[in-house]
Design an enzyme around this catalytic site. Structure first.
Site, PDB file in Angstrom:
ATOM      1  N   CYS A  14      40.784 -58.129  29.377  1.00 46.22           N
ATOM      2  CA  CYS A  14      41.629 -59.031  30.169  1.00 46.22           C
ATOM      3  C   CYS A  14      40.906 -59.621  31.171  1.00 46.22           C
ATOM      4  O   CYS A  14      40.891 -60.646  31.697  1.00 46.22           O
ATOM      5  CB  CYS A  14      42.491 -57.927  31.010  1.00 46.22           C
ATOM      6  SG  CYS A  14      43.352 -57.423  28.237  1.00 46.22           S
ATOM      7  N   SER A  16      38.942 -59.445  34.180  1.00 43.80           N
ATOM      8  CA  SER A  16      36.998 -59.793  34.056  1.00 43.80           C
ATOM      9  C   SER A  16      36.209 -60.377  33.437  1.00 43.80           C
ATOM     10  O   SER A  16      35.759 -61.837  33.767  1.00 43.80           O
ATOM     11  CB  SER A  16      35.926 -58.350  34.644  1.00 43.80           C
ATOM     12  OG  SER A  16      35.707 -57.979  33.296  1.00 43.80           O
ATOM     13  N   ASP A 123      47.605 -55.337  36.321  1.00 43.30           N
ATOM     14  CA  ASP A 123      46.400 -55.161  34.926  1.00 43.30           C
ATOM     15  C   ASP A 123      47.147 -55.512  33.993  1.00 43.30           C
ATOM     16  O   ASP A 123      47.936 -55.335  33.691  1.00 43.30           O
ATOM     17  CB  ASP A 123      46.045 -53.995  34.939  1.00 43.30           C
ATOM     18  CG  ASP A 123      44.833 -53.916  33.541  1.00 43.30           C
ATOM     19  OD1 ASP A 123      45.009 -54.770  32.752  1.00 43.30           O
ATOM     20  OD2 ASP A 123      44.067 -52.853  33.654  1.00 43.30           O
TER      21      ASP A 123
HETATM   22  P1  4NP Z   1      41.007 -54.623  31.249  1.00 39.78           P
HETATM   23  O1  4NP Z   1      42.089 -54.145  31.457  1.00 39.78           O
HETATM   24  O2  4NP Z   1      40.209 -53.659  32.524  1.00 39.78           O
HETATM   25  O3  4NP Z   1      42.040 -55.669  32.965  1.00 39.78           O
HETATM   26  O4  4NP Z   1      40.459 -55.142  30.656  1.00 39.78           O
HETATM   27  C1  4NP Z   1      42.535 -53.320  30.592  1.00 39.78           C
HETATM   28  C2  4NP Z   1      41.901 -52.628  29.195  1.00 39.78           C
HETATM   29  C3  4NP Z   1      41.970 -51.548  28.665  1.00 39.78           C
HETATM   30  C4  4NP Z   1      42.201 -50.698  29.049  1.00 39.78           C
HETATM   31  C5  4NP Z   1      42.908 -50.917  30.395  1.00 39.78           C
HETATM   32  C6  4NP Z   1      42.430 -51.497  31.255  1.00 39.78           C
HETATM   33  N1  4NP Z   1      42.657 -49.587  28.450  1.00 39.78           N
HETATM   34  O5  4NP Z   1      43.449 -48.178  29.083  1.00 39.78           O
HETATM   35  O6  4NP Z   1      41.992 -49.128  27.332  1.00 39.78           O
END
Ligand code: 4NP
Length: 154
Positions: A14, A16, A123
């Site tokens: 998402c 990065s 997030d």
């Molecule tokens: P990101 O978001 O860190 O911005 O890529 C997430 C994507 C997946 C998960 C957590 C955050 N997950 O727990 O699967």
């Protein structure tokens, strides 16, 4: 390449990847593609090999920014002391320090963002608000590029 920039979040699907795409676009626009290399990775391995989240792909497409990277997990080479390692939030910073120790160029993206009081990129995997994240990421990336240009006389 004189400068390497690595953006880090939790899942590398998402935030990065969005930062990587936005920053690469700014670097290209500035004519610095042969001077600054851009990449991203995640502290976690759950999504390794996957394309970016649909929400990230949609918001980038809306802003005419290309991206076709795949998720990968952070490794020791990412933490080369000469690299700019740019985390999305405090949790990412803590995870990187715990695993690799102190790093001389470990930053939070929003420390470079002049137009927000947020310190952590929320997030969107949980909030669903990819456009708000795009605005924050874009603000941070502009400030980061200014800083890197100044520090490296680019
Ligand atoms: P990101 O978001 O860190 O911005 O890529 C997430 C994507 C997946 C998960 C957590 C955050 N997950 O727990 O699967």
């Amino acid at each position: 390449m004189s400068v390497n920039v690595v953006f880090v979040c939790l899942g590398n699907i998402c935030r990065s990847p969005m930062a990587e795409a936005v920053f690469q676009h700014l670097v290209d626009e500035a004519g610095l593609s042969d001077k600054i290399a851009v990449d991203s990775c995640g502290t976690g391995a759950w999504h390794v090999g996957e394309a970016a989240h649909r929400g990230t792909k949609q918001v980038l497409a809306r802003h005419n920014i290309p991206y076709n990277g795949r998720s990968r997990q952070v490794n020791a080479a990412d933490m080369d002391p000469d690299n700019y390692v740019v985390a999305m939030d405090d949790s990412n910073m803590r995870d990187l320090k715990r695993r690799f120790g102190d790093h001389p160029r470990l930053y939070r993206l929003l420390d470079f963002a002049p137009n927000t009081n947020e310190h952590n990129v929320p997030d969107p995997y949980y909030t669903g608000n990819f456009e708000y994240v795009y605005q924050l990421v874009s603000d941070g990336c502009r400030g980061l590029l200014q800083t890197i240009r100044a520090e490296n006389k680019l």
